[in-house]
Design a protein around this motif. Structure first.
Motif, PDB file in Angstrom:
ATOM      1  N   ASP A 248     -41.157 -24.861   2.814  1.00 24.08           N
ATOM      2  CA  ASP A 248     -40.108 -23.989   3.314  1.00 24.08           C
ATOM      3  C   ASP A 248     -38.759 -24.711   3.309  1.00 24.08           C
ATOM      4  N   GLY A 250     -36.168 -24.533   5.155  1.00 24.74           N
ATOM      5  CA  GLY A 250     -35.765 -25.049   6.459  1.00 24.74           C
ATOM      6  C   GLY A 250     -36.448 -26.369   6.775  1.00 24.74           C
ATOM      7  N   THR A 251     -37.722 -26.454   6.439  1.00 25.54           N
ATOM      8  CA  THR A 251     -38.467 -27.691   6.690  1.00 25.54           C
ATOM      9  C   THR A 251     -37.950 -28.813   5.797  1.00 25.54           C
ATOM     10  N   THR A 253     -34.959 -29.195   4.508  1.00 26.80           N
ATOM     11  CA  THR A 253     -33.652 -29.711   4.938  1.00 26.80           C
ATOM     12  C   THR A 253     -33.752 -30.444   6.265  1.00 26.80           C
ATOM     13  N   ASN A 407     -18.767 -24.217  -5.068  1.00 30.24           N
ATOM     14  CA  ASN A 407     -18.775 -24.255  -3.604  1.00 30.24           C
ATOM     15  C   ASN A 407     -19.251 -22.942  -3.018  1.00 30.24           C
ATOM     16  N   ASP A 411     -22.817 -22.139  -0.832  1.00 28.75           N
ATOM     17  CA  ASP A 411     -22.985 -21.413   0.436  1.00 28.75           C
ATOM     18  C   ASP A 411     -23.994 -20.275   0.279  1.00 28.75           C
ATOM     19  N   SER A 414     -27.564 -21.799   0.414  1.00 28.66           N
ATOM     20  CA  SER A 414     -28.105 -22.182   1.726  1.00 28.66           C
ATOM     21  C   SER A 414     -28.361 -20.956   2.597  1.00 28.66           C
ATOM     22  N   SER A 415     -27.532 -19.917   2.475  1.00 30.16           N
ATOM     23  CA  SER A 415     -27.775 -18.766   3.346  1.00 30.16           C
ATOM     24  C   SER A 415     -28.987 -17.958   2.871  1.00 30.16           C
ATOM     25  N   SER A 418     -32.343 -20.176   3.485  1.00 29.68           N
ATOM     26  CA  SER A 418     -32.701 -20.352   4.897  1.00 29.68           C
ATOM     27  C   SER A 418     -33.027 -19.015   5.551  1.00 29.68           C
ATOM     28  N   SER A 420     -30.850 -16.757   6.267  1.00 34.82           N
ATOM     29  CA  SER A 420     -29.760 -16.307   7.136  1.00 34.82           C
ATOM     30  C   SER A 420     -29.127 -15.019   6.618  1.00 34.82           C
TER      31      SER A 420
ATOM     32  N   THR C 161     -31.199 -24.187  10.658  1.00 38.01           N
ATOM     33  CA  THR C 161     -31.479 -23.407   9.452  1.00 38.01           C
ATOM     34  C   THR C 161     -31.203 -21.929   9.696  1.00 38.01           C
ATOM     35  N   PRO C 250     -25.980 -23.066   7.470  1.00 41.02           N
ATOM     36  CA  PRO C 250     -26.275 -22.286   6.268  1.00 41.02           C
ATOM     37  C   PRO C 250     -25.147 -21.298   5.966  1.00 41.02           C
ATOM     38  N   GLY C 251     -24.908 -21.044   4.689  1.00 43.02           N
ATOM     39  CA  GLY C 251     -23.760 -20.230   4.314  1.00 43.02           C
ATOM     40  C   GLY C 251     -22.495 -20.924   4.777  1.00 43.02           C
TER      41      GLY C 251
END
Lengths: 441, 296, 301
Positions: A248, A250-251, A253, A407, A411, A414-415, A418, A420, C161, C250-251
């Motif tokens: 995962d 999240g894990t 990172t 850049n 973003d 990562s969103s 994760s 998000s 996260t 994140p983001g």
């Protein structure tokens, strides 16, 4: 109280600053400034990083010096992670070395637009067509750097774990669906065999998803500001994560998992990673940081069967690494610097690099032979095919917008990974930002 | 500038606390307080504990799922390797030289200037002081490049002098010391002025002895900041023989090989000197300074 | 600023002498400061009105950078996040560090150890801190969430996260890291309060709370002022912690102004624009500082 002494120290610091000349002559970095004639001895400074663990710079310098005894190339140490920050500062202050490395294409545009690279088109003509990645350094018909290594992304796989899970090893014909199915089969097969390892591992970098999506999707263009091509690639990554076939995000990172340990200590049976990892894995197996197991490299999974299979040319991605010349170089040294650039892209230079497990930009049978004679490189047919045959697309188009767009996409990565934001929302946000913050500048 | 008449405050050892000196905490309250403190200390020191344990692991055991709080095998070899693999001795030496030089300059010039700002009145003083404080409010990474160009012009970049020059004259020390001098009652210096002591004499004989805890704080904080600074050395120092400990340790995280176990070994070693200095500096904090006979 | 000289109107000669004396104290520090810090900072104010890519000349473009900023959604995101961090970080750190200082200013066996422990987060390398806290916050395997599970929280936050919980996580770590630093300053302040004041108050029959209200708090005012200003500026400038812990993610959920400046400058080479964002950050900090400065003066008067 030694106040008087302290005052003296204070003054000793301040006075030279106050009376220093304001001449704008660039500080010479070499301790010996030799007045080199064309025939006399020349010393060139070359930027490098982590010189202790990255032998390529010294190896090239030594091989070149052996061929041209009158020219000495001295590597100058930079920080690997903050190379571009340090180089930017040095170039701005006039204290950069004569020859410096283009670590990736993203920053090449910055240096080129900023007028920090000499035109080396004559060298490009000289080294000719056996050098891949050369076109990446072309701007308006002129070439500004010469590639010496061309990394590409491969699929690394652990044969022992495949056998343990009773899954067939890659045959070079895989599409993404085959890859996803294999990852899930491996995970369940390994579990049955009482092994905790997962099917595959995806590192945290945005390249792991976006580099391949950009390279393989027809008509995908980073600079268009249309990022819809990312969707299927993210859907697959999230599905594999949800199925428990890869660790995962999240894990990964939060636990700072390193890809070297995940594959090298057999925590996952597959991993998509750049070609530099071949030399790293071999070194770690020798040192004991990685376990000893049978492994091989295969082409990265393809978007459809039209490019898959050993009778086709699989599409992958990777940026070249090149050398450019600092315009502030002493005029008398330019000829010598160009000779060095020509050498690193030549077959001799490439053999030097291949001999230490690096994927050179210069492609020829002799170089391939040199590469596979490096102890520890897997020598099965598929690995040889993977090394020798691929269409490597650049990850970063050369443009002033590239850094900004990457850049924005970082973003997005990562969103989405994760959880998000949903894929659609994240893509929409990225497209809006690209339009309003980058492409309109 | 010898002063003729000196009013030297008798320095008494004296402990002041909000509950007054030497109040006896009752048995169970004391025990409760200790329990709270010990639990808090354990929580606070947890990352440091992890650092120590990781420095005793193999490289691939540092990051695992779930966390390993105790290594399977204790790899004492890391503490041997770090001296051979890394240039630890050079890094320690450089960092020590820088920290001592910066701290000495900062404490001396800072406290000296602070006296001018706090006890001498002259036109434009507050504006000048605000200018000082204002520079703290500018993020360093935004004027890093102009500053670097300036330093390179005077051939200071890639020397240890650059870091000393960079850090020794910051506004931090001036501001900190000024605030402490403010709390020294004006009557003291007034009395001394009437006795004919010059401003320099007042600074030396009255103010300095009174501000020992503040000077100790400034010394500790400046030392720590210089010791742990990463961005400054990263920009200014290139030659490996000039590297500081932070720079050297980060260079381990090269692109393809993350030597995390050794980084943690180095981190543990790099924290020790500061911890030692901190413990030694403690004694300046338990000597409460009694101001001479002033009733507030 | 209590001073008795204010009551005397200094004549011209006295004023000149005072000026000279004052400057003689300030000069050793000021020379270094002016040359090395002030000059580049002034240059920054010029660069904010240019388009400068660090290589070559800066082109004057007037206020274009600032108009661009107004329409830059990422700038506002960074601004909001910075304020978010600041608003929570300042009071938390103030209260905790003052509490610690008072607690550790007592005669206790082993007090030196506890002080050192409190200061340890500040001296531990930031890389190690980020690594450890990220592990503690790990959504599935981290001790924090396992503890929350154990006490019956069925769906604990994803911390670093998760877009919602990343900033609280960073605030917790920021406070934890800096509390020892400010505790030390408060301790130094407490140490310089004359013991006689407490003695006198005790004789007058004041209880502990009254002594704290009427002696400790007013006597600490210069220290508190310093700490508040430093905390405000430090919170607005928060950078390295975010960089190593979440890198803004994140983001863009933990993107702060300092990091945005770094991104625009060193990643995208728009040093002119980065400078103009710095100027805005500076203006915010200096406005708050001047406000605090004036409030402080009024209280003293």
């Amino acid at each position: 109280m030694k106040r008087s002494i302290l005052t003296a120290i204070g003054l000793a610091v301040v006075v030279p600053l106050a009376v220093a000349s304001c001449s704008s002559s660039p500080a010479t970095t070499s301790s010996t400034t030799e007045s080199a004639t064309a025939a006399g001895p020349v010393t060139l400074s070359l930027a490098g990083w982590s010189l202790k663990t990255t032998p390529e710079f010294q190896a090239l310098a030594d091989a070149f010096h052996a061929a041209n005894p009158s020219i000495t190339v001295v590597p100058k140490e930079y920080d690997a992670t903050n190379y571009d920050t340090q180089m930017t500062a040095d170039l701005a202050a006039g204290s950069a070395p004569d020859i410096y490395v283009q670590k990736n294409l993203k920053n090449f545009a910055t240096y080129q637009i900023g007028g920090q690279l000499l035109d080396v088109s004559d060298v490009a003509t000289e080294v000719g067509g056996d050098v891949s990645g050369l076109s990446g350094y072309k701007v308006d018909g002129k070439t500004y750097a010469i590639p010496y290594r061309q990394d590409s992304w491969y699929l690394y796989y652990n044969k022992d774990l495949f056998d343990a899970a009773k899954v067939a090893v890659p045959d070079g014909s895989w599409t993404w669906d085959d890859y996803a199915a294999a990852a899930e089969d491996l995970t369940s097969g390994l579990k049955t065999a009482g092994n905790e390892a997962l099917g595959t591992y995806q590192h945290t970098w945005q390249s792991t998803v976006q580099g391949l999506a950009l390279a393989q999707t027809p008509k995908a263009d980073l600079l268009s500001g249309d990022f819809s091509y990312l969707k299927p690639f993210y859907e697959r990554a999230l599905a594999l994560q949800a199925a428990g076939a890869q660790a995962d995000y999240g894990t990964v990172t939060t636990n700072n998992l390193t890809y070297q340990a995940q594959f090298g200590t057999q925590k996952s049976a597959m991993m998509i990673m750049g070609s530099w990892y071949v030399a790293t894995l071999i070194a770690q197996q020798v040192k004991g940081d990685a376990n000893t197991f049978n492994w091989g490299i295969a082409p990265v999974p393809q978007i459809d069967s039209s490019t898959a299979g050993t009778d086709n040319t699989p599409v992958t991605f990777g940026d070249p690494t090149g050398l450019g010349i600092n315009p502030a170089i002493d005029k008398s040294k330019i000829a010598a610097a160009k000779e060095f650039l020509a050498f690193v892209a030549s077959e001799d230079g490439a053999k030097t690099l291949a001999g230490i497990g690096i994927t050179p930009a210069h492609v020829s049978d002799a170089v391939t032979t040199a590469y596979f004679s490096f102890k520890g490189v897997p020598t099965d047919d598929l690995s040889k095919f993977t090394f020798g045959t691929h269409d490597t697309k650049a990850e970063n188009p050369v443009s002033k917008y590239t850094a900004g767009l990457q850049n924005v996409l970082g973003d997005l990565h990562s969103s989405v990974m994760s959880g998000s934001a949903s894929i659609d929302d994240a893509i929409k946000t990225a497209e809006d930002r690209a339009k309003n913050e980058v492409l309109n500048q | 500038m010898a002063a003729t008449i000196v009013t030297s405050p008798p320095a008494q050892l004296h402990l002041s606390s909000p509950t007054g000196p030497r109040t006896r905490l009752r048995g169970w309250r004391k025990i409760l307080l200790y329990v709270v403190l010990i639990v808090a200390a354990a929580g606070v020191l947890l990352p440091f504990y992890w650092m120590v344990m990781s420095s005793l692991k193999t490289n691939n055991d540092v990051f695992t799922i779930p966390i390993k709080w105790v290594p399977d095998v204790f790899v004492w070899q890391n503490y041997v390797d770090i001296w051979t693999k890394a240039d630890m001795a050079t890094w320690l030496k450089n960092t020590m030289v820088l920290s001592v030089a910066v701290t000495a300059l900062q404490v001396f010039t800072g406290s000296f200037a602070a006296y001018g700002f706090s006890k001498v009145r002259f036109p434009g003083r507050d504006v000048l002081f605000l200018t000082y404080v204002g520079t703290i409010a500018v993020p360093w990474q935004s004027y890093m490049i102009p500053q670097f160009i300036l330093m390179s012009k005077v051939h200071l970049s890639n020397t240890l002098w650059s870091i000393i020059a960079l850090q020794a004259f910051g506004a931090f020390g001036v501001f900190l010391m000024k605030q402490f001098y403010e709390s020294v009652p004006e009557e003291l210096s007034e009395a001394a002025r009437i006795d004919g002591l010059s401003e320099y004499g007042i600074y030396r004989r009255i103010i300095l002895p009174l501000s020992v805890p503040a000077l100790a704080s400034l010394t500790l904080l400046t030392f720590t900041n210089t010791w742990n600074d990463y961005l400054g050395p990263l920009i200014y120092l290139r030659s490996p023989e000039l590297w500081t400990i932070q720079l050297g340790l980060r260079s381990f995280i090269s692109q393809y090989n993350a030597e995390y176990a050794l980084i943690m070994t180095g981190s543990v070693l790099s924290v020790l000197p500061i911890a030692l200095i901190f413990i030694l500096g403690q004694k300046y904090f338990v000597e409460g300074i009694a101001t001479s006979g002033l009733k507030g | 600023m209590a001073t008795t000289l204010a009551t005397r109107r200094p004549g011209g000669r006295l004023r000149l002498r005072n000026t000279l004396t004052g400057w003689s104290f300030i000069l050793p520090n000021f020379v270094g400061f002016a040359l090395l810090t002030l000059v580049p900072v002034v240059a920054l104010f010029y660069l904010a009105f240019t388009s400068w890519n660090v290589f070559g000349a800066a082109k004057w473009i007037g206020t274009a950078n600032f108009t661009r900023m107004v329409g830059d959604a990422s700038f506002w995101t960074a601004f909001r996040n910075t304020v978010y961090y600041t608003v929570f970080h300042i009071p938390l750190t103030l209260v905790i560090s003052l509490g610690l200082a008072i607690l550790l200013n007592q005669k206790l066996r082993g007090v030196a150890f506890f002080r050192t422990a409190a200061f340890f987060p500040y001296i531990t390398s930031i890389v190690a801190i980020a690594v450890v806290w990220n592990m503690l916050f790990s959504p599935q395997y981290g001790p924090i969430n396992q503890f929350l599970h154990a006490i019956g929280v069925s769906n604990p936050p994803g911390w670093t996260t998760s877009g919602t919980w990343a900033m609280p996580a960073v605030i917790i770590v920021g406070t934890w890291r800096e509390m020892g630093y400010y505790m030390l300053l408060f301790l130094a302040g407490l140490q310089s309060i004359p013991g006689e004041l407490y003695e006198a108050a005790r004789v007058d029959g004041a209880n502990a709370w009254q002594r704290f209200r009427n002696i400790t708090i007013p006597s600490l005012r210069p220290t508190t002022f310093f700490i508040t200003v430093m905390l405000t500026i430090g919170s607005f400038k928060v950078f390295d912690l975010i960089l190593v812990m979440t890198n803004g993610g994140p983001g863009q959920s933990t993107l702060v102004l300092s990091q945005y400046i770094y991104q625009k400058g060193f990643v995208e080479n728009q040093f002119g624009y980065a400078s103009s964002i710095s100027i805005v950050l500076f203006a915010i900090c200096i406005a708050i500082t001047i406000f605090q400065f004036l409030m402080n003066k009024r209280r003293d008067a």
